[in-house]
Design a protein around this motif. Structure first.
Motif, PDB file in Angstrom:
ATOM      1  N   GLU A 185       0.853  -1.185   0.000  1.00  0.00           N
ATOM      2  CA  GLU A 185       0.000   0.000   0.000  1.00  0.00           C
ATOM      3  C   GLU A 185       0.889   1.235   0.000  1.00  0.00           C
ATOM      4  O   GLU A 185       1.803   1.334   0.826  1.00  0.00           O
ATOM      5  N   PRO A 186       0.676   2.195  -0.904  1.00  0.00           N
ATOM      6  CA  PRO A 186       1.534   3.386  -0.928  1.00  0.00           C
ATOM      7  C   PRO A 186       1.412   4.190   0.357  1.00  0.00           C
ATOM      8  O   PRO A 186       0.315   4.370   0.891  1.00  0.00           O
ATOM      9  N   VAL A 187       2.545   4.675   0.848  1.00  0.00           N
ATOM     10  CA  VAL A 187       2.567   5.496   2.054  1.00  0.00           C
ATOM     11  C   VAL A 187       1.912   6.844   1.790  1.00  0.00           C
ATOM     12  O   VAL A 187       1.158   7.363   2.617  1.00  0.00           O
ATOM     13  N   LEU A 188       2.218   7.448   0.647  1.00  0.00           N
ATOM     14  CA  LEU A 188       1.651   8.731   0.260  1.00  0.00           C
ATOM     15  C   LEU A 188       0.814   8.559  -0.996  1.00  0.00           C
ATOM     16  O   LEU A 188       1.132   7.721  -1.858  1.00  0.00           O
ATOM     17  N   SER A 189      -0.213   9.361  -1.127  1.00  0.00           N
ATOM     18  CA  SER A 189      -0.991   9.351  -2.359  1.00  0.00           C
ATOM     19  C   SER A 189      -0.123   9.841  -3.512  1.00  0.00           C
ATOM     20  O   SER A 189       0.915  10.494  -3.300  1.00  0.00           O
ATOM     21  N   GLU A 190      -0.556   9.561  -4.720  1.00  0.00           N
ATOM     22  CA  GLU A 190       0.202  10.012  -5.895  1.00  0.00           C
ATOM     23  C   GLU A 190       0.358  11.533  -5.892  1.00  0.00           C
ATOM     24  O   GLU A 190       1.435  12.063  -6.169  1.00  0.00           O
ATOM     25  N   ALA A 191      -0.724  12.255  -5.537  1.00  0.00           N
ATOM     26  CA  ALA A 191      -0.679  13.715  -5.542  1.00  0.00           C
ATOM     27  C   ALA A 191       0.262  14.242  -4.457  1.00  0.00           C
ATOM     28  O   ALA A 191       1.045  15.172  -4.693  1.00  0.00           O
ATOM     29  N   ALA A 192       0.202  13.645  -3.261  1.00  0.00           N
ATOM     30  CA  ALA A 192       1.066  14.096  -2.170  1.00  0.00           C
ATOM     31  C   ALA A 192       2.529  13.823  -2.485  1.00  0.00           C
ATOM     32  O   ALA A 192       3.403  14.670  -2.235  1.00  0.00           O
ATOM     33  N   PHE A 193       2.804  12.657  -3.047  1.00  0.00           N
ATOM     34  CA  PHE A 193       4.183  12.344  -3.410  1.00  0.00           C
ATOM     35  C   PHE A 193       4.694  13.301  -4.484  1.00  0.00           C
ATOM     36  O   PHE A 193       5.812  13.823  -4.391  1.00  0.00           O
ATOM     37  N   ALA A 194       3.873  13.537  -5.517  1.00  0.00           N
ATOM     38  CA  ALA A 194       4.295  14.420  -6.607  1.00  0.00           C
ATOM     39  C   ALA A 194       4.595  15.827  -6.100  1.00  0.00           C
ATOM     40  O   ALA A 194       5.555  16.472  -6.531  1.00  0.00           O
ATOM     41  N   ALA A 195       3.787  16.312  -5.152  1.00  0.00           N
ATOM     42  CA  ALA A 195       4.003  17.654  -4.613  1.00  0.00           C
ATOM     43  C   ALA A 195       5.312  17.735  -3.839  1.00  0.00           C
ATOM     44  O   ALA A 195       6.074  18.700  -3.973  1.00  0.00           O
ATOM     45  N   ARG A 196       5.593  16.723  -3.017  1.00  0.00           N
ATOM     46  CA  ARG A 196       6.827  16.704  -2.237  1.00  0.00           C
ATOM     47  C   ARG A 196       8.038  16.554  -3.146  1.00  0.00           C
ATOM     48  O   ARG A 196       9.086  17.169  -2.922  1.00  0.00           O
ATOM     49  N   ARG A 197       7.894  15.727  -4.162  1.00  0.00           N
ATOM     50  CA  ARG A 197       8.986  15.541  -5.125  1.00  0.00           C
ATOM     51  C   ARG A 197       9.298  16.851  -5.842  1.00  0.00           C
ATOM     52  O   ARG A 197      10.466  17.201  -6.050  1.00  0.00           O
ATOM     53  N   GLN A 198       8.252  17.600  -6.199  1.00  0.00           N
ATOM     54  CA  GLN A 198       8.464  18.865  -6.894  1.00  0.00           C
ATOM     55  C   GLN A 198       9.216  19.856  -6.006  1.00  0.00           C
ATOM     56  O   GLN A 198      10.031  20.649  -6.499  1.00  0.00           O
ATOM     57  N   LEU A 199       8.981  19.834  -4.710  1.00  0.00           N
ATOM     58  CA  LEU A 199       9.710  20.708  -3.798  1.00  0.00           C
ATOM     59  C   LEU A 199      11.212  20.410  -3.848  1.00  0.00           C
ATOM     60  O   LEU A 199      12.040  21.328  -3.774  1.00  0.00           O
ATOM     61  N   ILE A 200      11.561  19.134  -3.968  1.00  0.00           N
ATOM     62  CA  ILE A 200      12.977  18.757  -4.078  1.00  0.00           C
ATOM     63  C   ILE A 200      13.561  19.291  -5.382  1.00  0.00           C
ATOM     64  O   ILE A 200      14.660  19.860  -5.406  1.00  0.00           O
ATOM     65  N   PHE A 201      12.823  19.127  -6.470  1.00  0.00           N
ATOM     66  CA  PHE A 201      13.281  19.642  -7.763  1.00  0.00           C
ATOM     67  C   PHE A 201      13.445  21.158  -7.706  1.00  0.00           C
ATOM     68  O   PHE A 201      14.425  21.717  -8.208  1.00  0.00           O
ATOM     69  N   ASP A 202      12.485  21.831  -7.090  1.00  0.00           N
ATOM     70  CA  ASP A 202      12.554  23.293  -6.987  1.00  0.00           C
ATOM     71  C   ASP A 202      13.776  23.719  -6.172  1.00  0.00           C
ATOM     72  O   ASP A 202      14.471  24.679  -6.518  1.00  0.00           O
ATOM     73  N   ALA A 203      14.038  23.006  -5.078  1.00  0.00           N
ATOM     74  CA  ALA A 203      15.171  23.358  -4.222  1.00  0.00           C
ATOM     75  C   ALA A 203      16.494  23.239  -4.969  1.00  0.00           C
ATOM     76  O   ALA A 203      17.421  24.021  -4.735  1.00  0.00           O
ATOM     77  N   LEU A 204      16.575  22.271  -5.869  1.00  0.00           N
ATOM     78  CA  LEU A 204      17.809  22.040  -6.624  1.00  0.00           C
ATOM     79  C   LEU A 204      17.850  22.811  -7.938  1.00  0.00           C
ATOM     80  O   LEU A 204      18.852  22.755  -8.656  1.00  0.00           O
ATOM     81  N   GLY A 205      16.762  23.503  -8.258  1.00  0.00           N
ATOM     82  CA  GLY A 205      16.722  24.251  -9.509  1.00  0.00           C
ATOM     83  C   GLY A 205      16.570  23.367 -10.738  1.00  0.00           C
ATOM     84  O   GLY A 205      16.945  23.782 -11.843  1.00  0.00           O
ATOM     85  N   ILE A 206      15.995  22.194 -10.559  1.00  0.00           N
ATOM     86  CA  ILE A 206      15.732  21.310 -11.692  1.00  0.00           C
ATOM     87  C   ILE A 206      14.385  21.710 -12.273  1.00  0.00           C
ATOM     88  O   ILE A 206      13.365  21.688 -11.595  1.00  0.00           O
ATOM     89  N   THR A 207      14.375  22.075 -13.537  1.00  0.00           N
ATOM     90  CA  THR A 207      13.154  22.650 -14.128  1.00  0.00           C
ATOM     91  C   THR A 207      12.409  21.663 -15.026  1.00  0.00           C
ATOM     92  O   THR A 207      11.326  21.965 -15.474  1.00  0.00           O
ATOM     93  N   GLU A 208      12.999  20.505 -15.277  1.00  0.00           N
ATOM     94  CA  GLU A 208      12.276  19.534 -16.088  1.00  0.00           C
ATOM     95  C   GLU A 208      12.637  18.136 -15.605  1.00  0.00           C
ATOM     96  O   GLU A 208      13.705  17.920 -15.041  1.00  0.00           O
ATOM     97  N   HIS A 209      11.724  17.208 -15.820  1.00  0.00           N
ATOM     98  CA  HIS A 209      11.940  15.823 -15.436  1.00  0.00           C
ATOM     99  C   HIS A 209      12.468  15.090 -16.658  1.00  0.00           C
ATOM    100  O   HIS A 209      11.725  14.792 -17.597  1.00  0.00           O
ATOM    101  N   LYS A 210      13.736  14.779 -16.652  1.00  0.00           N
ATOM    102  CA  LYS A 210      14.341  14.095 -17.791  1.00  0.00           C
ATOM    103  C   LYS A 210      14.073  12.609 -17.701  1.00  0.00           C
ATOM    104  O   LYS A 210      14.184  12.022 -16.649  1.00  0.00           O
ATOM    105  N   LYS A 211      13.716  12.033 -18.800  1.00  0.00           N
ATOM    106  CA  LYS A 211      13.420  10.610 -18.840  1.00  0.00           C
ATOM    107  C   LYS A 211      14.578   9.861 -19.504  1.00  0.00           C
ATOM    108  O   LYS A 211      15.245  10.380 -20.334  1.00  0.00           O
TER     109      LYS A 211
END
Length: 211
Positions: A185-211
């Motif tokens: 069972e996921p600990v965080l919902s998809e939306a909650a995880f995505a929001a927290r992940r984006q904060l990490i990207f913002d902190a590091l100045g990463i502006t796009e998710h490279k695949k």
């Protein structure tokens, strides 16, 4: 001195067991923070007994195997230090058995070489900055890996005996017995995880998710 990034799927293709019988060793107190949804990252540099002494992302989905021997409360931020002792309740060192409670799926493998970039990640983990910086400086020609992980709780925790092959300062182990009769069972919902992940990207100045 830049930041490296490899991104994977946002979640397990099928958020159910089985996954491979592979586990990543991590301090029990960090697993506790991940289990509570407080920490999204794992900080890795390499284990002393790794062949290359360099961390390699061998699997993107794995169990979290709790370790106790090297936990030190002074390496944890003050507000979390009491949890180190809490994780030790009823545990002998070295333990004869451990309880697997969670699995993790790596969404991003971020590599950093500069301490100023590492400093920006301080709000996202329970370790002291000094500890994280020490890991960065060990073999400072090699990057520190910051793994963003989506955690999944085993619906039925599994107690496993500690085999000889699980011991030692290494990152990865192969479990001798499959984990069955439980699900994820996921600990965080998809939306909650995505929001927290984006904060990490913002902190590091990463502006796009490279695949």
């Amino acid at each position: 001195m830049g930041i490296g990034l490899r991104s994977f799927s946002l979640e397990l293709h099928s958020p159910h067991l089985p996954i491979k019988e592979v586990a990543l060793k991590e301090w029990a107190v960090c697993i506790d923070a991940i289990a509570k949804g407080e920490q999204l990252v794992l900080i890795r540099k390499g284990g002393i007994t790794e062949e290359t002494r360099e961390f390699r992302l061998e699997e993107t989905s794995f169990y979290l195997y709790p370790t106790y021997e090297h936990q030190r409360s002074q390496l944890i931020k003050p507000q979390y230090q009491a949890r180190v002792e809490a994780t030790m309740q009823g545990v002998t060192v070295p333990p004869q058995e451990v309880v697997i409670t969670h699995a993790a799926h790596v969404v991003d493998d971020i590599t950093v070489l500069a301490e100023q970039d590492l400093k920006r990640l301080d709000p996202f983990h329970i370790m002291t900055h000094d500890y994280a910086a020490e890991r960065l400086q060990w073999r400072n020609d090699k990057p520190l890996h910051i793994l963003t992980v989506r955690a999944y709780k085993l619906t039925v925790p599994k107690t496993i005996p500690v085999a000889e092959g699980y011991l030692g300062c290494k990152s990865w182990i192969t479990l001798q017995q499959p984990i069955v009769d439980t699900d994820l069972e996921p600990v965080l919902s998809e939306a909650a995880f995505a929001a927290r992940r984006q904060l990490i990207f913002d902190a590091l100045g990463i502006t796009e998710h490279k695949k």
